[in-house]
Motif scaffolding. Structure first.
Motif, PDB file in Angstrom:
ATOM      1  N   UNK A 234       0.833  -1.205   0.000  1.00 10.76           N
ATOM      2  CA  UNK A 234       0.000   0.000   0.000  1.00 10.76           C
ATOM      3  C   UNK A 234       0.871   1.259   0.000  1.00 10.76           C
ATOM      4  N   UNK A 235       2.039   1.185   0.622  1.00 14.93           N
ATOM      5  CA  UNK A 235       2.940   2.348   0.637  1.00 14.93           C
ATOM      6  C   UNK A 235       3.407   2.757  -0.754  1.00 14.93           C
ATOM      7  N   UNK A 236       3.262   1.885  -1.725  1.00 15.68           N
ATOM      8  CA  UNK A 236       3.645   2.239  -3.094  1.00 15.68           C
ATOM      9  C   UNK A 236       2.600   3.125  -3.761  1.00 15.68           C
ATOM     10  N   UNK A 237       1.463   3.286  -3.128  1.00 11.39           N
ATOM     11  CA  UNK A 237       0.380   4.115  -3.674  1.00 11.39           C
ATOM     12  C   UNK A 237       0.465   5.501  -3.039  1.00 11.39           C
ATOM     13  N   UNK A 238       0.817   6.532  -3.828  1.00  8.11           N
ATOM     14  CA  UNK A 238       1.104   7.862  -3.269  1.00  8.11           C
ATOM     15  C   UNK A 238       0.044   8.428  -2.332  1.00  8.11           C
ATOM     16  N   UNK A 239      -1.203   8.240  -2.617  1.00 12.78           N
ATOM     17  CA  UNK A 239      -2.244   8.819  -1.769  1.00 12.78           C
ATOM     18  C   UNK A 239      -2.381   8.116  -0.428  1.00 12.78           C
ATOM     19  N   UNK A 240      -1.784   6.955  -0.295  1.00 14.04           N
ATOM     20  CA  UNK A 240      -1.905   6.172   0.936  1.00 14.04           C
ATOM     21  C   UNK A 240      -0.683   6.287   1.849  1.00 14.04           C
ATOM     22  N   UNK A 241       0.400   6.879   1.380  1.00 14.91           N
ATOM     23  CA  UNK A 241       1.663   6.823   2.105  1.00 14.91           C
ATOM     24  C   UNK A 241       1.586   7.416   3.511  1.00 14.91           C
ATOM     25  N   UNK A 242       0.988   8.576   3.665  1.00 15.02           N
ATOM     26  CA  UNK A 242       0.942   9.201   4.982  1.00 15.02           C
ATOM     27  C   UNK A 242       0.094   8.400   5.953  1.00 15.02           C
ATOM     28  N   UNK A 243      -0.951   7.803   5.452  1.00 13.24           N
ATOM     29  CA  UNK A 243      -1.872   7.062   6.301  1.00 13.24           C
ATOM     30  C   UNK A 243      -1.252   5.754   6.783  1.00 13.24           C
ATOM     31  N   UNK A 244      -0.502   5.091   5.927  1.00 14.97           N
ATOM     32  CA  UNK A 244      -0.085   3.719   6.188  1.00 14.97           C
ATOM     33  C   UNK A 244       1.335   3.595   6.752  1.00 14.97           C
ATOM     34  N   UNK A 245       2.184   4.572   6.597  1.00 14.36           N
ATOM     35  CA  UNK A 245       3.595   4.423   6.984  1.00 14.36           C
ATOM     36  C   UNK A 245       3.767   4.009   8.445  1.00 14.36           C
ATOM     37  N   UNK A 246       3.184   4.760   9.359  1.00 14.91           N
ATOM     38  CA  UNK A 246       3.330   4.428  10.779  1.00 14.91           C
ATOM     39  C   UNK A 246       2.674   3.090  11.098  1.00 14.91           C
ATOM     40  N   UNK A 247       1.546   2.826  10.469  1.00 17.69           N
ATOM     41  CA  UNK A 247       0.843   1.573  10.694  1.00 17.69           C
ATOM     42  C   UNK A 247       1.688   0.388  10.223  1.00 17.69           C
ATOM     43  N   UNK A 248       2.422   0.546   9.139  1.00 20.27           N
ATOM     44  CA  UNK A 248       3.257  -0.531   8.618  1.00 20.27           C
ATOM     45  C   UNK A 248       4.391  -0.852   9.589  1.00 20.27           C
ATOM     46  N   UNK A 249       4.989   0.166  10.189  1.00 20.25           N
ATOM     47  CA  UNK A 249       6.013  -0.087  11.208  1.00 20.25           C
ATOM     48  C   UNK A 249       5.405  -0.830  12.391  1.00 20.25           C
ATOM     49  N   UNK A 250       4.176  -0.480  12.727  1.00 20.87           N
ATOM     50  CA  UNK A 250       3.480  -1.175  13.812  1.00 20.87           C
ATOM     51  C   UNK A 250       3.225  -2.638  13.440  1.00 20.87           C
ATOM     52  N   UNK A 251       2.899  -2.903  12.171  1.00 18.71           N
ATOM     53  CA  UNK A 251       2.715  -4.288  11.723  1.00 18.71           C
ATOM     54  C   UNK A 251       3.988  -5.099  11.961  1.00 18.71           C
ATOM     55  N   UNK A 252       5.143  -4.496  11.662  1.00 13.80           N
ATOM     56  CA  UNK A 252       6.421  -5.190  11.872  1.00 13.80           C
ATOM     57  C   UNK A 252       6.614  -5.501  13.352  1.00 13.80           C
ATOM     58  N   UNK A 253       6.297  -4.545  14.202  1.00 11.00           N
ATOM     59  CA  UNK A 253       6.438  -4.759  15.649  1.00 11.00           C
ATOM     60  C   UNK A 253       5.465  -5.824  16.147  1.00 11.00           C
ATOM     61  N   UNK A 254       4.252  -5.810  15.630  1.00  9.25           N
ATOM     62  CA  UNK A 254       3.257  -6.801  16.024  1.00  9.25           C
ATOM     63  C   UNK A 254       3.689  -8.200  15.600  1.00  9.25           C
ATOM     64  N   UNK A 255       4.214  -8.316  14.388  1.00  8.50           N
ATOM     65  CA  UNK A 255       4.705  -9.624  13.934  1.00  8.50           C
ATOM     66  C   UNK A 255       5.829 -10.107  14.846  1.00  8.50           C
ATOM     67  N   UNK A 256       6.747  -9.224  15.175  1.00  8.48           N
ATOM     68  CA  UNK A 256       7.857  -9.601  16.053  1.00  8.48           C
ATOM     69  C   UNK A 256       7.349 -10.030  17.434  1.00  8.48           C
ATOM     70  N   UNK A 257       6.353  -9.317  17.944  1.00 11.05           N
ATOM     71  CA  UNK A 257       5.808  -9.648  19.263  1.00 11.05           C
ATOM     72  C   UNK A 257       5.106 -11.004  19.267  1.00 11.05           C
ATOM     73  N   UNK A 258       4.673 -11.456  18.107  1.00 14.41           N
ATOM     74  CA  UNK A 258       3.944 -12.720  18.046  1.00 14.41           C
ATOM     75  C   UNK A 258       4.862 -13.930  17.868  1.00 14.41           C
TER      76      UNK A 258
END
Length: 154
Positions: A74-98
């Protein structure tokens, strides 16, 4: 993920996901994005999440990683970058926590602490030394993740 998908017989999902992620990497090096590869990566990440057997070790990690792939595409889609960037880092942290077991990687006693350090180091490398240094760091850190997965399934 390669280790987990190979063990579960789902490597055929992993391959197109990685092709899409590698296309994103190539895009950062100046090549064009391939919407077909990205679409396939997006679809296969959700299919992998739905197909990975719940009884296998690493199920929650696969689910978290699938979300990370979603965010990355989704980060490759320009209109979505601001919305998804922080959430994507959170996804990485959530995966690591699991991650289902205790992990020792270097001086880190958990995958969560290791992931936080990876994110901080990636930000600093990108800012200070640019994309080539970030890729070098990523290759090294990916090997450490792979070794942790190999120890898990022994």
């Amino acid at each position: 993920m390669q280790v987990l998908t190979a063990r579960s017989g789902l490597l055929d999902h992993y391959i197109p996901i990685m092709a899409g992620l590698e296309n994103i990497t190539a895009f950062l090096d100046g090549q064009e994005l391939d919407d077909d590869l990205l679409g396939s990566a997006f679809a296969e990440s959700w299919s992998l999440d739905a197909s990975y057997p719940a009884e296998l070790t690493g199920h929650a990690f696969v689910k978290g990683w699938s979300c990370l792939v979603f965010g990355t595409v989704v980060l490759t889609k320009p209109k979505q970058q601001d919305i998804v960037a922080a959430q994507t880092l959170e996804f990485a942290s959530t995966a690591a926590a699991s991650w289902p077991t205790a992990v020792r990687i270097g001086s880190f006693d958990s995958l969560v602490r290791f992931e936080v350090e990876c994110q901080q180091e990636a930000e600093a490398r990108m800012r200070e030394d640019g994309l080539p240094a970030l890729w070098e760091m990523t290759e090294h850190r990916s090997k450490q993740y792979r070794q942790a997965a190999e120890r898990l399934i022994g």
